[in-house]
Design a protein around this motif. Sequence first.
Motif, PDB file in Angstrom:
ATOM      1  N   ALA A 193       0.819  -1.206   0.000  1.00  0.00           N
ATOM      2  CA  ALA A 193       0.000   0.000   0.000  1.00  0.00           C
ATOM      3  C   ALA A 193       0.854   1.258   0.000  1.00  0.00           C
ATOM      4  CB  ALA A 193      -0.926  -0.008   1.214  1.00  0.00           C
ATOM      5  N   THR A 194       2.109   1.125   0.408  1.00  0.00           N
ATOM      6  CA  THR A 194       2.988   2.299   0.471  1.00  0.00           C
ATOM      7  C   THR A 194       3.785   2.495  -0.810  1.00  0.00           C
ATOM      8  OG1 THR A 194       4.725   0.945   1.492  1.00  0.00           O
ATOM      9  CG2 THR A 194       3.217   2.125   2.964  1.00  0.00           C
ATOM     10  N   GLY A 277      -2.377  -3.296  -4.466  1.00  0.00           N
ATOM     11  CA  GLY A 277      -2.158  -3.344  -5.905  1.00  0.00           C
ATOM     12  C   GLY A 277      -1.384  -4.585  -6.285  1.00  0.00           C
ATOM     13  N   PHE A 278      -1.193  -4.798  -7.573  1.00  0.00           N
ATOM     14  CA  PHE A 278      -0.466  -5.981  -8.014  1.00  0.00           C
ATOM     15  C   PHE A 278       0.019  -5.781  -9.441  1.00  0.00           C
ATOM     16  CE2 PHE A 278      -4.959  -6.680  -8.924  1.00  0.00           C
ATOM     17  CZ  PHE A 278      -4.933  -6.945 -10.284  1.00  0.00           C
ATOM     18  N   ILE A 279       0.948  -6.651  -9.847  1.00  0.00           N
ATOM     19  CA  ILE A 279       1.396  -6.760 -11.235  1.00  0.00           C
ATOM     20  C   ILE A 279       1.296  -8.228 -11.631  1.00  0.00           C
ATOM     21  CG2 ILE A 279       3.327  -6.501 -12.840  1.00  0.00           C
ATOM     22  CD1 ILE A 279       4.408  -4.311 -11.017  1.00  0.00           C
ATOM     23  N   ARG A 337      -6.215   0.956 -13.465  1.00  0.00           N
ATOM     24  CA  ARG A 337      -5.715  -0.371 -13.817  1.00  0.00           C
ATOM     25  C   ARG A 337      -5.309  -0.368 -15.284  1.00  0.00           C
ATOM     26  NH1 ARG A 337      -8.556  -5.989 -11.948  1.00  0.00           N
ATOM     27  NH2 ARG A 337      -7.072  -7.446 -12.893  1.00  0.00           N
ATOM     28  N   GLU A 338      -4.159  -0.971 -15.572  1.00  0.00           N
ATOM     29  CA  GLU A 338      -3.613  -0.922 -16.926  1.00  0.00           C
ATOM     30  C   GLU A 338      -3.313  -2.327 -17.436  1.00  0.00           C
ATOM     31  OE1 GLU A 338      -0.181   1.613 -17.007  1.00  0.00           O
ATOM     32  OE2 GLU A 338      -0.933   2.808 -15.344  1.00  0.00           O
ATOM     33  N   LYS A 399      -2.148  -3.112 -11.526  1.00  0.00           N
ATOM     34  CA  LYS A 399      -3.111  -2.419 -10.663  1.00  0.00           C
ATOM     35  C   LYS A 399      -2.289  -1.656  -9.636  1.00  0.00           C
ATOM     36  CE  LYS A 399      -6.950  -1.282  -8.583  1.00  0.00           C
ATOM     37  NZ  LYS A 399      -6.330  -0.426  -7.544  1.00  0.00           N
ATOM     38  N   PRO A 400      -2.053  -0.344  -9.869  1.00  0.00           N
ATOM     39  CA  PRO A 400      -1.231   0.436  -8.932  1.00  0.00           C
ATOM     40  C   PRO A 400      -1.858   0.480  -7.556  1.00  0.00           C
ATOM     41  CG  PRO A 400      -1.579   1.612 -11.006  1.00  0.00           C
ATOM     42  CD  PRO A 400      -2.532   0.459 -10.986  1.00  0.00           C
ATOM     43  N   PRO A 401      -1.031   0.683  -6.515  1.00  0.00           N
ATOM     44  CA  PRO A 401      -1.566   0.821  -5.160  1.00  0.00           C
ATOM     45  C   PRO A 401      -2.538   1.981  -5.078  1.00  0.00           C
ATOM     46  CG  PRO A 401       0.815   0.585  -5.128  1.00  0.00           C
ATOM     47  CD  PRO A 401       0.419   0.770  -6.552  1.00  0.00           C
TER      48      PRO A 401
END
Length: 452
Positions: A193-194, A277-279, A337-338, A399-401
């Motif tokens: 989250a940071t 978020g995640f990649i 989200r990309e 999906k960025p934080p």
Amino acid sequence: MGRSYFVEEAVGQYLSDFSTKPKGCVTGLLIGQCSPQRDYVILAIRTPPREEQNESNKNYHPKLADIDEEWVTGHASQLSRMLPGGLLVLGVFIVAAPELAKDIQNALRKLVFSVEKSIIKKRLWNFTEEEVSDRVALHVCSATKKILCRTYDMQDPKSSAKPADWKYQSGLSAFWLSLECTINVNIHIPLSATSVNYELEKNTRNGLTRWAKQIEEGVFLINGQAKDDDTELLEGQKKSSRGNIQHSIQPFDVKVLTQLSQSSGHRSTATVQVCSGFINLKGAVKCRAYIHNNKPKVKDAIQALKRDIINTLSDRCAILFEDLLINEAPDKKNSEREYHVLPHRVFASIAGSNVMLCDYKFGDETAGEIQERFFEMLDQVVHGEAIQIAEEINTVDIKPPVDNTDDTQQMQLTKATLLLKLQQNMAAASVVSKTPAVLVGCTRGLAQSRIS
């Protein structure tokens, strides 16, 4: 006794051609392969001229003082992405007048260490202690065409120059062996989250480092068989009536089995990370490696392919992030989200060789742009029919934080909840000791990892 370098005859002609041009210094890189007994040089590639040094400026002849170390190392970093498994930047060369011989040795020494440093800092793997750590520094006299070949040990920054043999051979890599495989990739990388946007590349690299360890520890089947490391790759191949092994143009087909469980000697621990978020990296990756045909060992061939697997995915991600940085929309929201498609791998053949080099193209790039880039980086004309595009579908889901500064109540975990999650995971780790080596999940704020 110094090392021996067996060099493709075309390299000698390439270097000799610079001697017939107007006076000035020419720098470049030497491409090839190391082996315990000897080293092989299959390509020499000059450093691309800068804009102010291009061919339109006929009166510009670079001098020794004009050598731009940063430009040379940048070329080496870009070129290393174009090398399939088994090929390395083996060193540097300078073509210059004989009166500069003393100063050139100092320049070569500086360049060869700088080039190696710029390349290794981006790798996700390390050389083994048994591997050759010498790199070559070559001075070609523009007047006499005499060659002075020396090597430096990259593991010793204070190492002195050692003499080496430089021997030309025709058709050096015409019958080199190739190994190919397709790796199905599904890598999930949680983002804390940071994390901020500029840390996406760093987090991706960390996730790929864990994945690379799985590849390093995997089992490789060559043509469906598991072979001992120290056996010869060509063992069991048919021999001709003259006693020579009949080289097949067919590459070795390799299957990769990654380990799913930890050995009993490893202790499992659990961590809980606040995640928003995640990649995701998904797709099928085409990989290829080359090895010399002088009694190659199975372990060397597999090692070359392992490194190509790791390099090609890492390089594609780096290229994508570079492209996103250049073309990022100014009004894009950080929390959007990309979905992105990783660049495809493109192979191009080398004249007189069985080896193919590679590059990466995005979907909107034309064949002409690829040819132009090959010429710029390799100083060679690559015809359209010599280019092979690997049919791959590789995607990146980012999906960025979430920026939670305005909604801390919704995302914040209480201390009691966090401690409870930790206790549950510690209990799970003590009961299940032979779970998958890396298990990563990301569900609405929590990432649970089991690592060795």
